[in-house]
Write a protein that holds these residues in place. Structure first.
Motif, PDB file in Angstrom:
ATOM      1  N   ASP A  46       0.443 -28.170  11.278  1.00  0.00           N
ATOM      2  CA  ASP A  46      -0.980 -27.974  11.011  1.00  0.00           C
ATOM      3  C   ASP A  46      -1.123 -26.826  10.012  1.00  0.00           C
ATOM      4  OD1 ASP A  46      -1.689 -30.045  12.777  1.00  0.00           O
ATOM      5  OD2 ASP A  46      -1.614 -28.671  14.478  1.00  0.00           O
ATOM      6  N   GLU A  47      -1.838 -25.783  10.339  1.00  0.00           N
ATOM      7  CA  GLU A  47      -1.970 -24.642   9.444  1.00  0.00           C
ATOM      8  C   GLU A  47      -1.154 -23.441   9.924  1.00  0.00           C
ATOM      9  OE1 GLU A  47      -5.936 -23.539   8.480  1.00  0.00           O
ATOM     10  OE2 GLU A  47      -6.498 -25.548   7.896  1.00  0.00           O
ATOM     11  N   ASN A  48      -0.282 -23.640  10.884  1.00  0.00           N
ATOM     12  CA  ASN A  48       0.535 -22.557  11.424  1.00  0.00           C
ATOM     13  C   ASN A  48       1.939 -22.612  10.849  1.00  0.00           C
ATOM     14  OD1 ASN A  48      -1.621 -21.760  13.040  1.00  0.00           O
ATOM     15  ND2 ASN A  48      -0.989 -23.115  14.686  1.00  0.00           N
ATOM     16  N   ILE A  49       2.500 -21.439  10.589  1.00  0.00           N
ATOM     17  CA  ILE A  49       3.849 -21.336  10.039  1.00  0.00           C
ATOM     18  C   ILE A  49       4.658 -20.384  10.906  1.00  0.00           C
ATOM     19  CG2 ILE A  49       5.226 -20.520   8.088  1.00  0.00           C
ATOM     20  CD1 ILE A  49       2.965 -21.346   6.285  1.00  0.00           C
ATOM     21  N   GLN A  50       5.887 -20.780  11.197  1.00  0.00           N
ATOM     22  CA  GLN A  50       6.815 -19.920  11.921  1.00  0.00           C
ATOM     23  C   GLN A  50       8.002 -19.641  11.011  1.00  0.00           C
ATOM     24  OE1 GLN A  50       7.675 -22.085  15.491  1.00  0.00           O
ATOM     25  NE2 GLN A  50       5.795 -21.434  16.481  1.00  0.00           N
ATOM     26  N   PHE A  51       8.259 -18.366  10.773  1.00  0.00           N
ATOM     27  CA  PHE A  51       9.385 -17.910   9.960  1.00  0.00           C
ATOM     28  C   PHE A  51      10.320 -17.138  10.870  1.00  0.00           C
ATOM     29  CE2 PHE A  51      11.258 -14.299   7.669  1.00  0.00           C
ATOM     30  CZ  PHE A  51      11.949 -14.955   6.653  1.00  0.00           C
ATOM     31  N   ASN A  52      11.602 -17.504  10.866  1.00  0.00           N
ATOM     32  CA  ASN A  52      12.583 -16.834  11.710  1.00  0.00           C
ATOM     33  C   ASN A  52      13.794 -16.498  10.856  1.00  0.00           C
ATOM     34  OD1 ASN A  52      14.119 -15.826  13.776  1.00  0.00           O
ATOM     35  ND2 ASN A  52      14.396 -17.765  14.819  1.00  0.00           N
ATOM     36  N   CYS A  53      14.155 -15.242  10.843  1.00  0.00           N
ATOM     37  CA  CYS A  53      15.334 -14.755  10.124  1.00  0.00           C
ATOM     38  C   CYS A  53      16.267 -14.170  11.169  1.00  0.00           C
ATOM     39  CB  CYS A  53      14.912 -13.712   9.090  1.00  0.00           C
ATOM     40  SG  CYS A  53      16.245 -13.136   8.041  1.00  0.00           S
ATOM     41  N   GLN A  54      17.369 -14.864  11.423  1.00  0.00           N
ATOM     42  CA  GLN A  54      18.304 -14.499  12.479  1.00  0.00           C
ATOM     43  C   GLN A  54      19.610 -13.994  11.863  1.00  0.00           C
ATOM     44  OE1 GLN A  54      17.473 -15.135  15.833  1.00  0.00           O
ATOM     45  NE2 GLN A  54      19.335 -14.166  16.558  1.00  0.00           N
ATOM     46  N   VAL A  55      20.149 -12.885  12.386  1.00  0.00           N
ATOM     47  CA  VAL A  55      21.391 -12.290  11.908  1.00  0.00           C
ATOM     48  C   VAL A  55      22.458 -12.475  12.982  1.00  0.00           C
ATOM     49  CG1 VAL A  55      22.451 -10.185  11.024  1.00  0.00           C
ATOM     50  CG2 VAL A  55      20.034 -10.571  10.684  1.00  0.00           C
ATOM     51  N   SER A  56      23.688 -12.728  12.559  1.00  0.00           N
ATOM     52  CA  SER A  56      24.762 -13.002  13.518  1.00  0.00           C
ATOM     53  C   SER A  56      25.271 -11.770  14.264  1.00  0.00           C
ATOM     54  CB  SER A  56      25.933 -13.686  12.807  1.00  0.00           C
ATOM     55  OG  SER A  56      26.447 -12.847  11.794  1.00  0.00           O
ATOM     56  N   ILE A  57      24.975 -10.577  13.775  1.00  0.00           N
ATOM     57  CA  ILE A  57      25.376  -9.340  14.467  1.00  0.00           C
ATOM     58  C   ILE A  57      24.158  -8.439  14.646  1.00  0.00           C
ATOM     59  CG2 ILE A  57      27.760  -9.380  13.617  1.00  0.00           C
ATOM     60  CD1 ILE A  57      26.916  -7.262  11.539  1.00  0.00           C
ATOM     61  N   PRO A  58      24.118  -7.623  15.702  1.00  0.00           N
ATOM     62  CA  PRO A  58      22.982  -6.708  15.860  1.00  0.00           C
ATOM     63  C   PRO A  58      23.054  -5.571  14.841  1.00  0.00           C
ATOM     64  CG  PRO A  58      24.496  -6.505  17.708  1.00  0.00           C
ATOM     65  CD  PRO A  58      25.028  -7.572  16.815  1.00  0.00           C
TER      66      PRO A  58
END
Length: 99
Positions: A46-58
């Motif tokens: 719809d008009e919602n966007i989810q952006f996720n940036c995931q890193v393999s190490i903390p």
């Protein structure tokens, strides 16, 4: 990078996600002894966007250097966004179009 949903039909302010990616790469560079990878996922519905940036190490410091990005989001989206930061991910949800 993975994109799903109606990503071509939803308005996003230009270069909105670039500062998050730059910040993540900068933090990974400080962890030279540990190889790391970044997984970026963008989902639009719809008009919602989810952006996720995931890193393999903390390696992310949740509040460091992100105040200017948060100010920009406040100006462009008001209360129509949610930003969550952990030591391994940045999650941004945009609700509807910008101001």
């Amino acid at each position: 990078m993975n994109a799903s949903g109606e990503t071509g039909r939803t308005f996003v302010f230009p270069l909105l996600f670039i500062p998050f990616i730059q910040y993540t790469v900068k933090q990974i560079e400080t962890q030279k002894e540990h190889p790391a990878s970044i997984d970026i996922h963008l989902h639009a519905e719809d008009e919602n966007i989810q952006f996720n940036c995931q890193v393999s190490i903390p390696c992310l410091e949740p509040e460091q250097e992100l105040n200017k990005i948060r100010q920009r989001l406040d100006l462009q989206y008001g209360e129509n966004y949610r930003l969550e930061l952990t030591d391994q991910s940045i999650q941004l949800e945009l609700k509807g179009g910008g101001k």
